[in-house]
Design an enzyme around this catalytic site. Structure first.
Site, PDB file in Angstrom:
ATOM      1  N   LYS A   1     -11.626  -0.503  10.081  1.00  0.00           N
ATOM      2  CA  LYS A   1     -11.765  -1.665   9.216  1.00  0.00           C
ATOM      3  C   LYS A   1     -12.259  -2.889   9.978  1.00  0.00           C
ATOM      4  O   LYS A   1     -12.340  -3.982   9.417  1.00  0.00           O
ATOM      5  CB  LYS A   1     -10.429  -1.979   8.529  1.00  0.00           C
ATOM      6  CG  LYS A   1      -9.952  -0.876   7.577  1.00  0.00           C
ATOM      7  CD  LYS A   1      -8.655  -1.255   6.893  1.00  0.00           C
ATOM      8  CE  LYS A   1      -8.069  -0.104   6.092  1.00  0.00           C
ATOM      9  NZ  LYS A   1      -8.842   0.255   4.904  1.00  0.00           N
TER      10      LYS A   1
ATOM     11  N   HIS B   1       0.856  -1.179   0.000  1.00  0.00           N
ATOM     12  CA  HIS B   1       0.000   0.000   0.000  1.00  0.00           C
ATOM     13  C   HIS B   1       0.896   1.235   0.000  1.00  0.00           C
ATOM     14  O   HIS B   1       2.024   1.206   0.481  1.00  0.00           O
ATOM     15  CB  HIS B   1      -0.879  -0.037   1.254  1.00  0.00           C
ATOM     16  CG  HIS B   1      -1.974   0.974   1.286  1.00  0.00           C
ATOM     17  ND1 HIS B   1      -1.752   2.285   1.647  1.00  0.00           N
ATOM     18  CD2 HIS B   1      -3.307   0.872   1.038  1.00  0.00           C
ATOM     19  CE1 HIS B   1      -2.898   2.947   1.625  1.00  0.00           C
ATOM     20  NE2 HIS B   1      -3.854   2.122   1.251  1.00  0.00           N
TER      21      HIS B   1
ATOM     22  N   ASP C   1       2.071  -4.824   7.966  1.00  0.00           N
ATOM     23  CA  ASP C   1       0.874  -4.026   7.720  1.00  0.00           C
ATOM     24  C   ASP C   1      -0.327  -4.954   7.872  1.00  0.00           C
ATOM     25  O   ASP C   1      -0.617  -5.770   6.999  1.00  0.00           O
ATOM     26  CB  ASP C   1       0.938  -3.429   6.315  1.00  0.00           C
ATOM     27  CG  ASP C   1      -0.321  -2.663   5.927  1.00  0.00           C
ATOM     28  OD1 ASP C   1      -1.327  -2.734   6.663  1.00  0.00           O
ATOM     29  OD2 ASP C   1      -0.306  -1.997   4.876  1.00  0.00           O
TER      30      ASP C   1
ATOM     31  N   GLN D   1      -5.565  -5.211   6.636  1.00  0.00           N
ATOM     32  CA  GLN D   1      -6.578  -6.114   6.084  1.00  0.00           C
ATOM     33  C   GLN D   1      -6.599  -7.474   6.762  1.00  0.00           C
ATOM     34  O   GLN D   1      -7.493  -8.277   6.480  1.00  0.00           O
ATOM     35  CB  GLN D   1      -6.333  -6.313   4.581  1.00  0.00           C
ATOM     36  CG  GLN D   1      -6.377  -5.058   3.752  1.00  0.00           C
ATOM     37  CD  GLN D   1      -7.739  -4.395   3.738  1.00  0.00           C
ATOM     38  OE1 GLN D   1      -8.771  -5.026   3.954  1.00  0.00           O
ATOM     39  NE2 GLN D   1      -7.754  -3.092   3.484  1.00  0.00           N
TER      40      GLN D   1
END
Length: 425
Positions: free
Chosen positions: A244, A141, A218, A221
């Site tokens: 999220k 990202h 990271d 997600q």
């Protein structure tokens, strides 16, 4: 077996906690919530961008403002004491959720992006030099890629990228070539927000640690969608965001091993991150407060803990099973079209999203048409422009799923895509 029986939990009872899912969409989109909205039920499939917020989390925020709204660590009065305890206990809850040793290893940030920047500036800017390299993946990202790229320009450190194979997985042979004795940091996305690839971060961590390098994961997600334990990942740092995973916007978390955080200097300076100040010198606070300068996002931090309670009540194994079910079903349904290209690996190597393109239909046009059917997806490069350049496309459409989505909603998505195909035929 009925579709309802295929779910690992009662999806309808979960959906009942999200009033926004009862919305119909249509009309004047420039006036939020005030279009005619009497035509099309909302099918929300943009969860990789942000999830919705359930009633218990909304009530937690309201309870704070209604009952004990005060600044933390500032006052002796009762409201400040109550707010301080709740805010500190929220750190404990986040630490427990990801397997950290305690609140000292959890820094609240605005989001995953700020967590990346905190480490890059507070550690990277001071520790990296021209003799070092930082290793990323080609599917990073922008919050990771741009941050380390700019730190590399400032420090002279080389930034390397592990190649992505044609099937959307990492080339681990290339990873072993990229990571060497000059590597100081490996920063890798756990689950790709563009390809849905679940990366072998433990294997990357082992490679990095063999060369005395740190590992930044990271988890934007992954943490919301599956059980994550920092020890199992081998992570030295892990970042993720509340919005999220059914939480509020404006709050995220950085996990860092205590000995590393303790050795790092602060990223921001100001109130609440100091112990003693004179005109000549400043002594900083203990962890994690030395990294949380100024008045923090108090209500959001407390609600972050409530969001964790909500998803853990469902069970993170159940959350993962539900995501796997929906992603596999969407992959199979979209594979029925011979003019639809799906990006990323098939099967159990992917998380809960599907990125795709329809031949002859730009992703933005497709998203606009799907909106007419009440289906909300993402279209664009998903903050992964270099990856899209590698794929040879300017943008993709992305449908992403969470605990309140259903197989029937994927059927609606597919029907709407079929209509778009006919329109552009």
């Amino acid at each position: 077996m009925s579709q309802q029986e295929r779910y690992p939990f009662d999806v309808e009872s979960i959906r009942a906690e999200f009033p926004i899912l009862k919305r119909h969409v249509g009309g004047d989109a420039t006036t939020p919530g005030e279009g005619p909205g009497d035509e099309t039920p909302l099918v929300y499939l943009d969860n990789a961008a942000t999830t919705h917020t359930p009633e218990p989390v909304v009530e937690t925020i309201a309870d704070y403002y209604r009952g004990y709204n005060a600044n933390v660590h500032r006052g002796i009065h009762q409201l400040s004491q109550e707010a301080s305890v709740a805010y500190e206990e929220a750190h404990d809850r986040v630490a427990e959720f990801v397997g950290a040793e305690g609140r000292e290893e959890i820094v609240f940030t605005k989001n995953t992006t700020e967590a990346e920047n905190l480490v890059a500036y507070a550690w990277g800017l001071r520790e990296l030099g021209p003799e070092d390299n930082v290793v990323l993946t080609e599917m990073e990202h922008h919050s990771s890629l741009v941050t380390w790229q700019q730190i590399g320009k400032r420090t002279g450190a080389e930034v390397r990228f592990i190649a992505v194979e044609e099937d959307g997985t990492l080339d681990m042979d290339h990873a072993a070539e990229c990571i060497d004795d000059a590597t100081a940091m490996v920063s890798a996305v756990h689950v790709s927000n563009a390809l849905a690839t679940i990366n072998p971060v433990r294997e990357l961590a082992d490679l990095a640690h063999d060369h005395d390098a740190y590992v930044f994961v990271d988890g934007a997600q992954s943490v919301p969608t599956r059980p994550v334990d920092v020890d199992d990942l081998g992570a030295d740092f892990l970042a993720f965001s509340a919005h999220k995973m059914c939480g509020p916007t404006g709050i995220g978390a950085l996990y860092g091993r205590e000995e590393i955080l303790d050795a790092m200097g602060p990223f921001n300076y100001g109130g609440d991150m100091i112990r003693r100040v004179s005109y000549e010198e400043t002594t900083f606070e203990d962890l994690p407060w030395k990294f949380e300068a100024g008045t923090p996002s108090i209500a959001q931090g407390i609600a972050f803990a409530a969001a964790i309670d909500f998803v853990e009540d469902i069970g993170m194994e159940n959350v993962r099973a539900h995501e796997d079910l929906l992603a596999a079903y969407a992959y199979d349904r979209l594979s029925e079209f011979d003019d639809v290209t799906i990006y990323g690996p098939p099967g159990d190597r992917r998380g809960g999203l599907v990125s795709f393109n329809v031949d002859g239909v730009h992703a933005h046009d497709l998203s606009s048409i799907l909106n007419d059917f009440g289906v909300a997806i993402r279209a664009g490069d998903h903050c992964t422009q270099p990856l899209h350049d590698k794929l040879g496309v300017s943008s993709t459409a992305r449908a992403s799923f969470y605990v309140y989505n259903t197989l029937e909603e994927i059927d609606t998505l597919v029907e709407a895509i079929d209509e778009a195909r006919e329109l552009f035929a």
